[in-house]
Design a protein around this motif. Structure first.
Motif, PDB file in Angstrom:
ATOM      1  N   THR A 190       0.843  -1.203   0.000  1.00 47.78           N
ATOM      2  CA  THR A 190       0.000   0.000   0.000  1.00 47.78           C
ATOM      3  C   THR A 190       0.878   1.252   0.000  1.00 47.78           C
ATOM      4  O   THR A 190       0.617   2.219  -0.723  1.00 47.78           O
ATOM      5  N   LYS A 191       1.920   1.239   0.835  1.00 47.76           N
ATOM      6  CA  LYS A 191       2.846   2.376   0.883  1.00 47.76           C
ATOM      7  C   LYS A 191       3.505   2.589  -0.486  1.00 47.76           C
ATOM      8  O   LYS A 191       3.682   3.716  -0.936  1.00 47.76           O
ATOM      9  N   ARG A 192       3.851   1.506  -1.138  1.00 46.28           N
ATOM     10  CA  ARG A 192       4.507   1.590  -2.438  1.00 46.28           C
ATOM     11  C   ARG A 192       3.559   2.187  -3.483  1.00 46.28           C
ATOM     12  O   ARG A 192       3.946   3.017  -4.290  1.00 46.28           O
ATOM     13  N   VAL A 193       2.299   1.778  -3.466  1.00 43.78           N
ATOM     14  CA  VAL A 193       1.309   2.299  -4.414  1.00 43.78           C
ATOM     15  C   VAL A 193       1.096   3.789  -4.164  1.00 43.78           C
ATOM     16  O   VAL A 193       1.070   4.600  -5.105  1.00 43.78           O
ATOM     17  N   ILE A 194       0.980   4.187  -2.911  1.00 43.77           N
ATOM     18  CA  ILE A 194       0.778   5.609  -2.583  1.00 43.77           C
ATOM     19  C   ILE A 194       1.994   6.422  -3.038  1.00 43.77           C
ATOM     20  O   ILE A 194       1.864   7.504  -3.604  1.00 43.77           O
ATOM     21  N   GLY A 195       3.206   5.920  -2.821  1.00 44.36           N
ATOM     22  CA  GLY A 195       4.429   6.609  -3.261  1.00 44.36           C
ATOM     23  C   GLY A 195       4.476   6.760  -4.768  1.00 44.36           C
ATOM     24  O   GLY A 195       4.821   7.823  -5.298  1.00 44.36           O
ATOM     25  N   ASN A 196       4.125   5.691  -5.493  1.00 46.29           N
ATOM     26  CA  ASN A 196       4.128   5.751  -6.955  1.00 46.29           C
ATOM     27  C   ASN A 196       3.094   6.736  -7.479  1.00 46.29           C
ATOM     28  O   ASN A 196       3.345   7.469  -8.438  1.00 46.29           O
ATOM     29  N   VAL A 197       1.908   6.755  -6.867  1.00 42.68           N
ATOM     30  CA  VAL A 197       0.860   7.696  -7.277  1.00 42.68           C
ATOM     31  C   VAL A 197       1.319   9.134  -7.013  1.00 42.68           C
ATOM     32  O   VAL A 197       1.098  10.034  -7.838  1.00 42.68           O
ATOM     33  N   SER A 198       2.023   9.376  -5.903  1.00 41.61           N
ATOM     34  CA  SER A 198       2.519  10.715  -5.574  1.00 41.61           C
ATOM     35  C   SER A 198       3.543  11.177  -6.599  1.00 41.61           C
ATOM     36  O   SER A 198       3.502  12.324  -7.079  1.00 41.61           O
ATOM     37  N   VAL A 199       4.458  10.322  -6.961  1.00 43.84           N
ATOM     38  CA  VAL A 199       5.473  10.664  -7.956  1.00 43.84           C
ATOM     39  C   VAL A 199       4.804  10.920  -9.304  1.00 43.84           C
ATOM     40  O   VAL A 199       5.141  11.882 -10.001  1.00 43.84           O
ATOM     41  N   LEU A 200       3.863  10.082  -9.681  1.00 44.07           N
ATOM     42  CA  LEU A 200       3.166  10.256 -10.954  1.00 44.07           C
ATOM     43  C   LEU A 200       2.403  11.581 -10.969  1.00 44.07           C
ATOM     44  O   LEU A 200       2.422  12.301 -11.965  1.00 44.07           O
ATOM     45  N   THR A 201       1.764  11.939  -9.876  1.00 44.73           N
ATOM     46  CA  THR A 201       1.027  13.201  -9.778  1.00 44.73           C
ATOM     47  C   THR A 201       1.984  14.388  -9.944  1.00 44.73           C
ATOM     48  O   THR A 201       1.686  15.346 -10.667  1.00 44.73           O
ATOM     49  N   ALA A 202       3.148  14.331  -9.306  1.00 46.32           N
ATOM     50  CA  ALA A 202       4.133  15.414  -9.415  1.00 46.32           C
ATOM     51  C   ALA A 202       4.638  15.535 -10.848  1.00 46.32           C
ATOM     52  O   ALA A 202       4.785  16.646 -11.383  1.00 46.32           O
ATOM     53  N   LEU A 203       4.888  14.407 -11.502  1.00 49.83           N
ATOM     54  CA  LEU A 203       5.362  14.435 -12.886  1.00 49.83           C
ATOM     55  C   LEU A 203       4.308  15.004 -13.825  1.00 49.83           C
ATOM     56  O   LEU A 203       4.617  15.783 -14.727  1.00 49.83           O
ATOM     57  N   VAL A 204       3.051  14.625 -13.645  1.00 43.46           N
ATOM     58  CA  VAL A 204       1.966  15.147 -14.481  1.00 43.46           C
ATOM     59  C   VAL A 204       1.841  16.658 -14.283  1.00 43.46           C
ATOM     60  O   VAL A 204       1.668  17.405 -15.257  1.00 43.46           O
ATOM     61  N   ALA A 205       1.922  17.119 -13.043  1.00 46.96           N
ATOM     62  CA  ALA A 205       1.833  18.560 -12.768  1.00 46.96           C
ATOM     63  C   ALA A 205       2.993  19.304 -13.433  1.00 46.96           C
ATOM     64  O   ALA A 205       2.809  20.374 -14.031  1.00 46.96           O
ATOM     65  N   LEU A 206       4.202  18.764 -13.368  1.00 49.21           N
ATOM     66  CA  LEU A 206       5.366  19.383 -13.989  1.00 49.21           C
ATOM     67  C   LEU A 206       5.212  19.461 -15.503  1.00 49.21           C
ATOM     68  O   LEU A 206       5.474  20.501 -16.114  1.00 49.21           O
ATOM     69  N   VAL A 207       4.768  18.399 -16.114  1.00 54.88           N
ATOM     70  CA  VAL A 207       4.548  18.383 -17.571  1.00 54.88           C
ATOM     71  C   VAL A 207       3.470  19.405 -17.934  1.00 54.88           C
ATOM     72  O   VAL A 207       3.599  20.120 -18.937  1.00 54.88           O
ATOM     73  N   ALA A 208       2.424  19.505 -17.130  1.00 53.05           N
ATOM     74  CA  ALA A 208       1.349  20.463 -17.405  1.00 53.05           C
ATOM     75  C   ALA A 208       1.892  21.902 -17.357  1.00 53.05           C
ATOM     76  O   ALA A 208       1.558  22.727 -18.224  1.00 53.05           O
ATOM     77  N   VAL A 209       2.723  22.224 -16.391  1.00 50.33           N
ATOM     78  CA  VAL A 209       3.309  23.569 -16.293  1.00 50.33           C
ATOM     79  C   VAL A 209       4.202  23.839 -17.494  1.00 50.33           C
ATOM     80  O   VAL A 209       4.163  24.926 -18.087  1.00 50.33           O
ATOM     81  N   LEU A 210       5.009  22.874 -17.888  1.00 55.26           N
ATOM     82  CA  LEU A 210       5.891  23.053 -19.045  1.00 55.26           C
ATOM     83  C   LEU A 210       5.107  23.251 -20.335  1.00 55.26           C
ATOM     84  O   LEU A 210       5.448  24.095 -21.163  1.00 55.26           O
ATOM     85  N   VAL A 211       4.041  22.488 -20.522  1.00 52.61           N
ATOM     86  CA  VAL A 211       3.214  22.638 -21.722  1.00 52.61           C
ATOM     87  C   VAL A 211       2.546  24.004 -21.716  1.00 52.61           C
ATOM     88  O   VAL A 211       2.524  24.710 -22.734  1.00 52.61           O
ATOM     89  N   PHE A 212       2.015  24.406 -20.570  1.00 56.52           N
ATOM     90  CA  PHE A 212       1.367  25.709 -20.468  1.00 56.52           C
ATOM     91  C   PHE A 212       2.370  26.830 -20.749  1.00 56.52           C
ATOM     92  O   PHE A 212       2.073  27.784 -21.471  1.00 56.52           O
TER      93      PHE A 212
END
Length: 180
Positions: free
Chosen positions: A5-27
């Motif tokens: 469960t901890k591993r899934v939560i960590g992976n989701v957190s990293v994925l969320t941060a990466l998506v946010a970063l890509v969104a800022v760069l595209v914008f």
């Protein structure tokens, strides 16, 4: 909480941060004003800010002995003395003797030479300098020019009225005895 469960939560957190970063760069890439400098605001913010210019390498005016005559070459000992004076000026962040305070002997250096290998002889305009004033000049030359050139062994400073003051490379104290 289980390890999976901890591993899934960590992976989701990293994925969320990466998506946010890509969104800022595209914008930023598609928006003409996002993260762009406003020239007027930049000029206003920098108004009154001094611009630092690169230092010029000082070139002291050589003494009469450094001027070649048609039948002689430049005196190598005078060229060495000129190099030592340039190291003195550079080591004190000065471009000429006029940049030194008029309260110290450095400001009144009139001529310099190399009477013997490893010896720099400096003459200053007579202003009733104390031994401490002349010794401090000699010590400063050793601390600046001598730092870069170990061949500089001794500095003689004279004001023309008294016996030259001699400062040696391996002085026992950082402050000349005449100033203590």
């Amino acid at each position: 909480m289980s390890h999976a469960t901890k591993r899934v939560i960590g992976n989701v957190s990293v994925l969320t941060a990466l998506v946010a970063l890509v969104a800022v760069l595209v914008f930023a890439a598609t928006s003409p004003t996002f993260l762009k400098n406003d020239a007027e605001l930049t000029a206003e913010a920098n108004a009154g800010t001094p611009i630092v210019q690169a230092m010029n390498t000082p070139k002291p005016k050589p003494t009469a002995t450094a001027k070649p005559t048609p039948t002689t070459a430049v005196d190598k000992s005078q060229a060495w003395a000129d190099d030592m004076i340039n190291l003195l000026l550079n080591g004190n962040s000065k471009s000429s003797f006029d940049d030194f305070s008029p309260k110290i002997a450095h400001h009144y250096i009139e001529s310099w030479s190399q009477p013997n290998p490893g010896v720099l002889s400096i003459n200053v305009k007579d202003k009733n300098w104390s031994n401490c004033d002349l010794d401090a000049l000699g010590m400063n030359v050793l601390d600046t020019a001598g730092w870069d050139n170990p061949k500089l062994k001794l500095v003689e400073v004279s004001d023309g009225n008294s016996k030259p003051r001699i400062m040696e490379r391996n002085n026992e104290y950082a402050v000349p005895n005449s100033c203590a």
